[in-house]
Motif scaffolding. Sequence first.
Motif, PDB file in Angstrom:
ATOM      1  N   VAL A 103      59.552  51.921  33.855  1.00  0.00           N
ATOM      2  CA  VAL A 103      58.820  51.683  32.613  1.00  0.00           C
ATOM      3  C   VAL A 103      57.407  52.229  32.778  1.00  0.00           C
ATOM      4  N   GLU A 104      56.736  52.369  31.655  1.00  0.00           N
ATOM      5  CA  GLU A 104      55.330  52.777  31.667  1.00  0.00           C
ATOM      6  C   GLU A 104      54.478  51.603  31.227  1.00  0.00           C
ATOM      7  N   LEU A 105      53.371  51.376  31.921  1.00  0.00           N
ATOM      8  CA  LEU A 105      52.407  50.388  31.457  1.00  0.00           C
ATOM      9  C   LEU A 105      51.672  51.044  30.290  1.00  0.00           C
ATOM     10  N   SER A 106      52.209  50.826  29.091  1.00  0.00           N
ATOM     11  CA  SER A 106      51.809  51.615  27.930  1.00  0.00           C
ATOM     12  C   SER A 106      50.553  51.108  27.237  1.00  0.00           C
ATOM     13  N   ARG A 107      50.352  49.807  27.238  1.00  0.00           N
ATOM     14  CA  ARG A 107      49.178  49.222  26.595  1.00  0.00           C
ATOM     15  C   ARG A 107      48.690  48.040  27.422  1.00  0.00           C
ATOM     16  N   LEU A 108      47.373  47.955  27.559  1.00  0.00           N
ATOM     17  CA  LEU A 108      46.731  46.791  28.156  1.00  0.00           C
ATOM     18  C   LEU A 108      45.452  46.554  27.383  1.00  0.00           C
ATOM     19  N   VAL A 109      45.374  45.438  26.709  1.00  0.00           N
ATOM     20  CA  VAL A 109      44.191  45.147  25.905  1.00  0.00           C
ATOM     21  C   VAL A 109      43.831  43.683  26.064  1.00  0.00           C
ATOM     22  N   LEU A 110      42.573  43.421  26.396  1.00  0.00           N
ATOM     23  CA  LEU A 110      42.047  42.070  26.537  1.00  0.00           C
ATOM     24  C   LEU A 110      40.847  41.923  25.618  1.00  0.00           C
ATOM     25  N   LEU A 111      40.732  40.763  24.990  1.00  0.00           N
ATOM     26  CA  LEU A 111      39.595  40.511  24.127  1.00  0.00           C
ATOM     27  C   LEU A 111      38.312  40.380  24.945  1.00  0.00           C
ATOM     28  N   ASP A 112      37.196  40.500  24.254  1.00  0.00           N
ATOM     29  CA  ASP A 112      35.899  40.498  24.925  1.00  0.00           C
ATOM     30  C   ASP A 112      35.540  39.171  25.578  1.00  0.00           C
ATOM     31  N   GLU A 113      36.263  38.101  25.280  1.00  0.00           N
ATOM     32  CA  GLU A 113      35.969  36.814  25.904  1.00  0.00           C
ATOM     33  C   GLU A 113      36.564  36.683  27.303  1.00  0.00           C
ATOM     34  N   VAL A 114      37.451  37.596  27.702  1.00  0.00           N
ATOM     35  CA  VAL A 114      38.077  37.538  29.023  1.00  0.00           C
ATOM     36  C   VAL A 114      37.144  38.185  30.046  1.00  0.00           C
ATOM     37  N   LEU A 115      36.800  37.439  31.091  1.00  0.00           N
ATOM     38  CA  LEU A 115      35.849  37.935  32.075  1.00  0.00           C
ATOM     39  C   LEU A 115      36.427  39.110  32.868  1.00  0.00           C
ATOM     40  N   SER A 116      35.575  39.746  33.668  1.00  0.00           N
ATOM     41  CA  SER A 116      35.864  41.102  34.138  1.00  0.00           C
ATOM     42  C   SER A 116      37.055  41.237  35.075  1.00  0.00           C
ATOM     43  N   ASP A 117      37.372  40.211  35.872  1.00  0.00           N
ATOM     44  CA  ASP A 117      38.514  40.396  36.776  1.00  0.00           C
ATOM     45  C   ASP A 117      39.815  39.910  36.152  1.00  0.00           C
ATOM     46  N   GLY A 118      39.824  39.699  34.832  1.00  0.00           N
ATOM     47  CA  GLY A 118      41.021  39.215  34.152  1.00  0.00           C
ATOM     48  C   GLY A 118      42.175  40.189  34.162  1.00  0.00           C
ATOM     49  N   GLU A 119      41.880  41.511  34.202  1.00  0.00           N
ATOM     50  CA  GLU A 119      42.970  42.493  34.176  1.00  0.00           C
ATOM     51  C   GLU A 119      43.917  42.337  35.353  1.00  0.00           C
ATOM     52  N   SER A 120      43.342  42.350  36.563  1.00  0.00           N
ATOM     53  CA  SER A 120      44.196  42.312  37.749  1.00  0.00           C
ATOM     54  C   SER A 120      44.970  40.998  37.833  1.00  0.00           C
ATOM     55  N   TRP A 121      44.322  39.891  37.464  1.00  0.00           N
ATOM     56  CA  TRP A 121      45.000  38.591  37.454  1.00  0.00           C
ATOM     57  C   TRP A 121      46.168  38.615  36.480  1.00  0.00           C
ATOM     58  N   PHE A 122      45.921  39.169  35.300  1.00  0.00           N
ATOM     59  CA  PHE A 122      46.926  39.197  34.238  1.00  0.00           C
ATOM     60  C   PHE A 122      48.058  40.161  34.559  1.00  0.00           C
ATOM     61  N   VAL A 123      47.729  41.394  34.942  1.00  0.00           N
ATOM     62  CA  VAL A 123      48.766  42.395  35.159  1.00  0.00           C
ATOM     63  C   VAL A 123      49.659  42.016  36.331  1.00  0.00           C
ATOM     64  N   ALA A 124      49.097  41.426  37.380  1.00  0.00           N
ATOM     65  CA  ALA A 124      49.919  41.003  38.510  1.00  0.00           C
ATOM     66  C   ALA A 124      50.977  40.002  38.060  1.00  0.00           C
ATOM     67  N   ARG A 125      50.611  39.085  37.198  1.00  0.00           N
ATOM     68  CA  ARG A 125      51.565  38.090  36.705  1.00  0.00           C
ATOM     69  C   ARG A 125      52.516  38.675  35.669  1.00  0.00           C
ATOM     70  N   ALA A 126      52.026  39.625  34.878  1.00  0.00           N
ATOM     71  CA  ALA A 126      52.903  40.307  33.922  1.00  0.00           C
ATOM     72  C   ALA A 126      53.986  41.093  34.650  1.00  0.00           C
ATOM     73  N   MET A 127      53.627  41.707  35.771  1.00  0.00           N
ATOM     74  CA  MET A 127      54.617  42.464  36.532  1.00  0.00           C
ATOM     75  C   MET A 127      55.636  41.539  37.192  1.00  0.00           C
ATOM     76  N   SER A 128      55.216  40.342  37.574  1.00  0.00           N
ATOM     77  CA  SER A 128      56.172  39.363  38.102  1.00  0.00           C
ATOM     78  C   SER A 128      57.182  38.971  37.028  1.00  0.00           C
TER      79      SER A 128
END
Length: 229
Positions: A103-128
Motif C-alpha cells: 500500500v501507499e501512505l497516501s494521506r497524512l493530515v493532522l490538525l494544528d492542535e496536535v503537537l509536533s511529535d504526533g505524526e510518529s506516534w500516530f503513524v506507528a499505531r496506524a501501521m499496527s
Amino acid sequence: MSTDAPAHSFAQRWRDRREYRRPAEERIVPAEFGVEILRDRDAKAFVTQHHYSGSYPAARLAVGLMRRTGVDQSRLVGVCVFGVPMNERSVPRYIGVEPNRGVELSRLVLLDEVLSDGESWFVARAMSMLRAEKPEVAGVVSYADPTERWDADGNRCKPGHIGVIYQALNFGYFGRSCARTLVLSRAGRVVSQRALSKIRNEERGSDHAARQLVDMGAPGRSLGEEPRA
C-alpha cells in the motif's frame, strides 16, 4: 516562524487546507490520544476539508487520530490513509512483492492542535492497525516531495517536505522516484494522468473524468471534438 525555516525545525499541520507550524521540541500527551479505523466517508470528509490537496485517494484502510481532553467527547484530529499506489509498479520495485501486497501512505493530515511529535506516534499505531486488518500487506511505500507548488495567482498551494517523519519511523530510503511532469489546474491541483488517459481512449469513466477537468476550469469539449484533442 519564518517561511524559510529548516524543514526539520517544525512540524506541518493543517486546518481548512491552510498550513500551520508547530515547534519541533513539543511532545504530545499520549493519554489524550487514541486511534481507530474510520469509515471511508468520514475519512474522506476530513481529508478533503483539511489536506492541502483537497482530494481523497483510493483507500485500502483509513485510520483516525482521536483526542479526548477532560470530560469532553473524543474528536477526530488526524487521518492516515493507506491507499492504492498510483503506479502499480512501485510496490514490486521497492518492496519486491505483488502490487496488491503493498500500500501507499497516501494521506497524512493532522490538525494544528496536535503537537509536533504526533505524526510518529500516530503513524506507528496506524501501521499496527494496518498489519492487524490487512495481514496480506507486506509493506508500505510513501513519497516525500520537496518541491513547492503554486497556483495560477501566485499563491503557494503545496509546501515542500523531506520526509522527516519517515526517517523517524525507520523507513528504508530507496532514492528518487522516476522523474515525471505534473499537469496542474489553475488552483494548483494535480490532474490525474490516469483520468487524462481515460478521456483520450474513451475508456469507462471518461465522462466523469471530463467533468472533473471542467470543474477545474478547463473548457468543455466542443461538439465533434476528438477526445485526444
